[in-house]
Structure formats: structure tokens, C-alpha cells
Write an enzyme that holds these catalytic residues in place. Structure first.
Site, PDB file in Angstrom:
ATOM      1  N   SER A 151       0.847  -1.198   0.000  1.00  0.00           N
ATOM      2  CA  SER A 151       0.000   0.000   0.000  1.00  0.00           C
ATOM      3  C   SER A 151       0.879   1.243   0.000  1.00  0.00           C
ATOM      4  O   SER A 151       2.054   1.178  -0.379  1.00  0.00           O
ATOM      5  CB  SER A 151      -0.934  -0.039   1.216  1.00  0.00           C
ATOM      6  OG  SER A 151      -1.900   0.987   1.143  1.00  0.00           O
ATOM      7  N   ASN A 152       0.347   2.385   0.396  1.00  0.00           N
ATOM      8  CA  ASN A 152       1.134   3.630   0.429  1.00  0.00           C
ATOM      9  C   ASN A 152       0.688   4.502   1.591  1.00  0.00           C
ATOM     10  O   ASN A 152      -0.234   4.149   2.330  1.00  0.00           O
ATOM     11  CB  ASN A 152       1.016   4.356  -0.917  1.00  0.00           C
ATOM     12  CG  ASN A 152      -0.414   4.739  -1.225  1.00  0.00           C
ATOM     13  OD1 ASN A 152      -1.036   5.512  -0.515  1.00  0.00           O
ATOM     14  ND2 ASN A 152      -0.958   4.150  -2.281  1.00  0.00           N
ATOM     15  N   ARG A 153       1.323   5.655   1.749  1.00  0.00           N
ATOM     16  CA  ARG A 153       1.138   6.472   2.947  1.00  0.00           C
ATOM     17  C   ARG A 153      -0.033   7.449   2.872  1.00  0.00           C
ATOM     18  O   ARG A 153      -0.148   8.329   3.711  1.00  0.00           O
ATOM     19  CB  ARG A 153       2.412   7.267   3.236  1.00  0.00           C
ATOM     20  CG  ARG A 153       3.595   6.405   3.602  1.00  0.00           C
ATOM     21  CD  ARG A 153       4.756   7.274   4.066  1.00  0.00           C
ATOM     22  NE  ARG A 153       5.970   6.509   4.198  1.00  0.00           N
ATOM     23  CZ  ARG A 153       6.248   5.722   5.240  1.00  0.00           C
ATOM     24  NH1 ARG A 153       5.391   5.626   6.240  1.00  0.00           N
ATOM     25  NH2 ARG A 153       7.389   5.051   5.274  1.00  0.00           N
ATOM     26  N   SER A 154      -0.888   7.329   1.886  1.00  0.00           N
ATOM     27  CA  SER A 154      -2.002   8.275   1.799  1.00  0.00           C
ATOM     28  C   SER A 154      -2.941   8.118   2.995  1.00  0.00           C
ATOM     29  O   SER A 154      -3.381   7.010   3.312  1.00  0.00           O
ATOM     30  CB  SER A 154      -2.793   8.024   0.509  1.00  0.00           C
ATOM     31  OG  SER A 154      -3.973   8.785   0.535  1.00  0.00           O
ATOM     32  N   ALA A 212      -4.340   8.026  -3.890  1.00  0.00           N
ATOM     33  CA  ALA A 212      -2.992   7.575  -4.240  1.00  0.00           C
ATOM     34  C   ALA A 212      -3.114   6.138  -4.727  1.00  0.00           C
ATOM     35  O   ALA A 212      -3.204   5.198  -3.934  1.00  0.00           O
ATOM     36  CB  ALA A 212      -2.074   7.660  -3.027  1.00  0.00           C
TER      37      ALA A 212
END
Ligand code: CTP
Ligand code: CA
Length: 221
Positions: free
Chosen positions: A33-36, A100
Site C-alpha cells: 500500500s502507500n502512505r495516503s 494515491a
């Protein structure tokens, strides 16, 4: 009370906002996943709803409360977000893509938990669909607003994405700055239009930035 009510300049408009991260399964217990945090997208949904729009919020997992009156569609992977957005696209007047979206996903997610072995593990990643690019090809009457999160060459990269994805506005976000980008409550952005005009929104709360983005979007009409 009258003063507390924002202008109803989005009355009768259908607006779809995407927000948050995408999540791609590696196996049943692990993901990519990502930091959004979703804060920017949720702020846009809240601002648009307050100005009278009918808002659909397509969101990956976040810890945020859905703004009152906003219709939430929860998604996980980029493909699930893509499907949800495409399903609702034709009815929209404005689509704002603050999510994101992961560019890649594991090629073959394991149905069972991967056990560790001696040595390294490689996971092959394949490209996800580019949702904004697809919308840019399909758009008819819709206004498309994209986001570009960059750590360097901010305006150059953002202008390139505006062109390539056939968006009407691009919100360029310098995520290397303090008080801007992922997870923060404030943001500093540039809004770029198709004429190459750009305006800088100095550091402000994400709700204030959201209102500025909506102001600019309405000016395109
Ligand atoms: N976007 C999308 N689908 C993807 C990737 C991005 O819809 N698979 C959208 C984002 O929601 C955002 C815009 O495209 O509105 C730009 O995303 P960004 O990640 O900054 O650009 P990319 O084109 O993916 O380029 P890169 O990550 O290589 O900088
Ligand atoms: Ca990307």
C-alpha cells in the site's frame, strides 16, 4: 446561521472524489500500500457537499469519518477503485482524483499465507490500470481534476501528467515539504490548468485548499 452556510455554487452538480490509498494483497495477511491518509480527498468531499453538490466518495481504507451527506463507496485494490469509478463516471459533472493509486500489484497473490524460506523472496509486480488516464480517454462533458504528488521537478512532472491524462486541472503537491502531502492536516499546492497557468495555494488547512480547488474547477465552466 446564514453566515455559517457556504455559498451553494455546486447545487445540482454530481461530483465524484477518490481518496486514500489502494491496498494490494500479497497473501491473506500481507499487503502492498502507500502512505495516503485520505485527508485531502475527504476534505474535498466535505467542501463540495457543503456547497450543495451530490458527492460520491470512492475511498480506499482510511481512519476518517465520512462527511455527512456524502455517499461512500469503499474500495481496496486499484482494480476495485477503477471499477467503482467507471461505474459512476457517466453521471458525473466533476471527477477529482485525490486517491494515491498504487502503480503496481503482486502478479499472483497467494491464497494461503506465504511461509518464510531460506534466502530472499521475490514478488513479481504487474502494472495497475491508470484510472485517470482511462477517464481522460472516455470523458465527454466531465471536468477531470488530477493530483500529482512529487518530490522533485514538481511543476514539470505535473504539467506532463495533465497533458498525458487529458485532465482539465492538475493539483501539484510537493510531498517533500513539511506541512504538505501525505498524512498532514495542511497542504501547499499549485493548481495548473490547460493553458499552462498555475496558481500557488500557500500552506493552508486541507479544507481551505479543498475550497480553492473547487473554486478553480468552477472557473473552468
Ligand atoms: N492515478 C490513477 N491511476 C493510477 C495511477 C495514478 O488514477 N494507476 C491518478 C492519481 O489518482 C492522480 C494522478 O493519476 O490523480 C497522478 O498520479 P501520480 O501517481 O502522481 O502519477 P503517475 O502517472 O502514476 O506517475 P508516477 O507515479 O510515475 O509519478
Ligand atoms: Ca503513481
Amino acid at each position: 446561521l446564514a453566515l455559517a452556510l457556504p455559498k451553494q455554487d455546486l447545487q445540482g452538480k454530481n461530483i465524484l472524489v477518490t481518496a486514500g490509498p489502494t491496498v494490494e494483497a500479497i497473501d491473506p495477511v500481507r499487503f502492498l500500500s502507500n502512505r495516503s491518509s485520505g485527508k485531502m480527498g475527504y476534505a474535498i468531499a466535505e467542501a463540495a457537499q457543503a456547497r450543495g453538490a451530490k458527492v460520491t466518495l470512492v475511498s480506499g481504507p482510511t481512519h476518517l469519518k465520512t462527511p455527512t451527506g456524502v455517499k461512500l463507496i469503499s474500495t481496496t485494490s486499484a482494480i476495485s477503485m477503477y471499477e467503482a469509478v467507471l461505474e459512476h463516471f457517466s453521471q458525473q459533472d466533476i471527477v477529482i482524483k485525490a486517491a494515491a493509486v498504487g502503480d503496481y500489484r503482486p502478479e499472483n497473490p497467494s491464497a494461503v499465507k506465504i511461509k518464510k524460506q531460506e534466502g530472499n523472496l521475490s514478488i513479481n509486480l504487474v502494472r495497475n490500470p491508470d484510472i485517470l488516464l482511462e477517464l481522460g480517454k472516455k470523458k465527454e462533458h466531465q471536468i477531470l481534476v488530477g493530483f500529482a504528488a512529487e518530490t522533485n521537478n514538481l511543476l514539470e512532472y505535473a504539467k506532463g501528467k495533465l497533458e498525458k491524462k487529458n485532465a482539465d486541472l492538475m493539483v501539484a503537491n510537493d510531498v517533500s515539504q513539511e506541512g504538505a502531502g501525505f498524512g498532514t492536516d495542511t497542504n501547499t499546492v499549485h493548481i495548473i490548468d490547460r493553458q499552462g497557468k498555475e496558481i500557488k495555494i500557500e500552506r493552508a488547512s486541507k479544507l481551505e485548499v479543498a475550497h480553492k480547488i473547487l473554486d478553480k474547477t468552477l472557473e473552468l465552466k
